[in-house]
Design a protein around this motif. Structure first.
Motif, PDB file in Angstrom:
ATOM      1  N   VAL B  44       0.139  10.070  -0.863  1.00  0.00           N
ATOM      2  CA  VAL B  44       0.321   8.746   0.789  1.00  0.00           C
ATOM      3  C   VAL B  44      -0.963   6.892   0.046  1.00  0.00           C
ATOM      4  CG1 VAL B  44       0.699   7.652   2.653  1.00  0.00           C
ATOM      5  CG2 VAL B  44       2.089   9.738   2.427  1.00  0.00           C
ATOM      6  N   GLY B  45      -2.307   7.879   0.166  1.00  0.00           N
ATOM      7  CA  GLY B  45      -3.290   7.226  -0.047  1.00  0.00           C
ATOM      8  C   GLY B  45      -2.955   6.702  -1.230  1.00  0.00           C
ATOM      9  N   ARG B  46      -2.286   7.174  -2.440  1.00  0.00           N
ATOM     10  CA  ARG B  46      -2.274   6.891  -4.226  1.00  0.00           C
ATOM     11  C   ARG B  46      -1.091   6.186  -3.948  1.00  0.00           C
ATOM     12  NH1 ARG B  46      -2.722  10.494  -9.182  1.00  0.00           N
ATOM     13  NH2 ARG B  46      -2.939   8.419 -10.045  1.00  0.00           N
ATOM     14  N   GLY B  47      -0.502   5.747  -2.961  1.00  0.00           N
ATOM     15  CA  GLY B  47       0.762   5.269  -2.706  1.00  0.00           C
ATOM     16  C   GLY B  47       0.499   3.850  -2.425  1.00  0.00           C
ATOM     17  N   THR B  48      -0.527   3.365  -1.833  1.00  0.00           N
ATOM     18  CA  THR B  48      -1.142   2.312  -0.892  1.00  0.00           C
ATOM     19  C   THR B  48      -0.994   1.080  -1.548  1.00  0.00           C
ATOM     20  OG1 THR B  48      -2.778   3.060  -0.537  1.00  0.00           O
ATOM     21  CG2 THR B  48      -1.338   3.917   1.726  1.00  0.00           C
TER      22      THR B  48
END
Lengths: 222, 227
Positions: B44-48
């Motif tokens: 999720v963090g990588r997609g923010t």
């Protein structure tokens, strides 16, 4: 005990890193040859050959590399062969790599479109001709990105050869640590060295995959 | 060249083997649950859109995926010790395995997120679902369903990789084997038994995940395809 990290230690680690590369190349070549045979055996017209190769793959993929290494090291000794740690590690890694590369390559061979197989048959090519002249040249293109990606796994997995006493990068780090006792600094250096070896290969594999227009495969033995 | 195998001498240690196998499964279970959480968060963090968070998550994933587990375990083990923190070998092993499998899980989950069609999310927005509802029902659950087979393989590989924890003296299956072979001098027999036990454990884990998949994804069970 005591002392500081000096140029001799770094030279020793560098030598270990070279052995890591050497062992990786041995595992890649040995595992590649056996793995190719496995890949062909998995799609053999003979049912017994297919089953035997499938059992081999399942057994190896269900066993940790560490245990395979111990089996290679003690097993070869138990049947009376005196083996060096290099031979034991090379043999064990070959068996291990063959099971994974064999499965990867089988998938690549089978992903060559079906009409290609049928056309080759329609042209009355023999089974060998069909493989070497039609299927394999196309399968090699498909197989290149995942094979480069798997080379990263091979390099990382050679670190386990340290437990049977083969002095590669990890083991040379442990030896240096035994004299200096600065584990965190030394293992950090080791980690950076592995990263420097693996990351370019990872990037290269990703590039190849993007060029092929395929999604990247992320499955990998830790 | 004479090979004499004496399995009974080793097999009589079966309670130790059993205890080791149970500990291996415990290690795998803890690391699977925690690693799945960590990996999902990292994906999720990588997609923010926050470049700092996305960069940090990418750095985490790439660092872990390009260094050996053995080195990671030693770094966690000695790193915690040099900070003056004392933990049991089991705790350190779970921590290191979690950090390791989290990175691989993150990559798999990212592939799952990327496979969610844009129109599906837009449709959910059109139906006035809240952001949280969209994330849970439209993105996260279908993504997990899509990549479930890949996750399963990764967690079985994690169980096998936990054998490396023997090197920091966590008393799992491989550590038990190392002890028994040094005690009985029956190394070959010991490691053959342990190899068989690992194969059984991995088959049991695969069967377990397959059964769990049937319960978790009824749609997949009925239609035979993921969403």
């Amino acid at each position: 005990m005591g002392g500081h990290l000096n140029i001799n230690h770094l030279m020793f680690l560098g030598q270990g890193a070279l052995w890591t590369v050497g062992l990786s190349v041995i595992a890649l070549i040995g595992g590649g040859i056996v793995g190719f045979v496995i890949a062909l055996a998995r799609i053999s017209p003979l049912k017994s050959v297919r089953i035997a190769s499938a059992v081999y793959v399942q057994l190896i993929q269900g066993t940790p590399l560490l245990v395979i290494l111990f089996l290679g090291y003690f097993g070869l000794a138990a049947i009376g062969l005196k083996v060096s740690p290099l031979a034991a590690a090379g043999a064990s890694l070959t068996l291990y790599v063959a099971a994974y590369l064999g499965e990867i390559w089988r998938g690549c061979i089978q992903s060559v479109p079906k009409p290609q197989w049928e056309a080759a048959e329609g042209l009355a090519l023999s089974r060998t001709q069909r493989m070497t002249k039609v299927i394999l040249p196309q399968a090699i293109r498909i197989a290149t990105p995942p094979t480069v990606g798997f080379m990263v796994q091979i390099i990382k997995n050679t670190s386990l050869a340290s437990v049977v006493g083969f002095v590669e990068l990890m083991r040379s780090g442990q030896i240096v640590n035994n004299s200096l006792f600065e584990p965190f600094a030394i293992y950090a250096i080791i980690a950076v060295t592995y990263f420097a070896m693996c990351y370019p290969l990872s990037l290269f594999s990703q590039k190849l995959e993007q060029r092929m227009g395929r999604g990247r495969s992320t499955l990998a033995p830790a | 060249m004479s090979l004499q195998l004496d399995f009974p001498a080793v097999l009589e240690r079966w309670p130790s083997f059993l205890a080791g196998a149970v500990l291996t499964l415990e290690l795998a279970a803890f690391a699977t649950v925690l690693g799945a959480l960590l990996g999902t968060l990292a994906a999720v963090g990588r997609g923010t859109h926050n470049a700092l968070i996305a960069g940090a998550c990418k750095a985490y994933v790439e660092t872990i995926r390009n260094t050996p587990l053995l080195v990671q375990i030693f770094l966690v083990y000695f790193g915690l010790a040099s900070l003056g923190l004392k933990f049991s070998a089991f705790t350190v092993a779970v921590a290191a395995l979690t950090i390791n499998v989290g990175a691989y899980t993150a990559e798999i989950m990212r592939a799952g997120f990327e496979a969610i069609p844009r129109g599906q999310i837009e449709a959910a927005e059109g139906l006035a679902l809240s952001r949280l509802q969209i994330y849970w029902h439209i993105i996260l659950l279908p993504a997990i369903e899509k990549v479930y087979p890949a996750l399963t393989s990764q967690f079985v590989l994690l169980m096998l990789a936990s054998s490396v924890c023997s090197q920091i003296s966590a008393e799992e299956l491989t550590a038990v084997a190392n002890y028994i072979q040094s005690d009985t001098y029956r190394a070959f027999e010991t490691y053959i038994i342990v190899a068989v036990l690992y194969v059984i454990l991995s088959l049991v884990m695969r069967a377990g995940f397959w059964g769990l998949g049937l319960v978790l994804f009824p749609r997949r069970r009925r239609l035979g395809t993921p969403l």
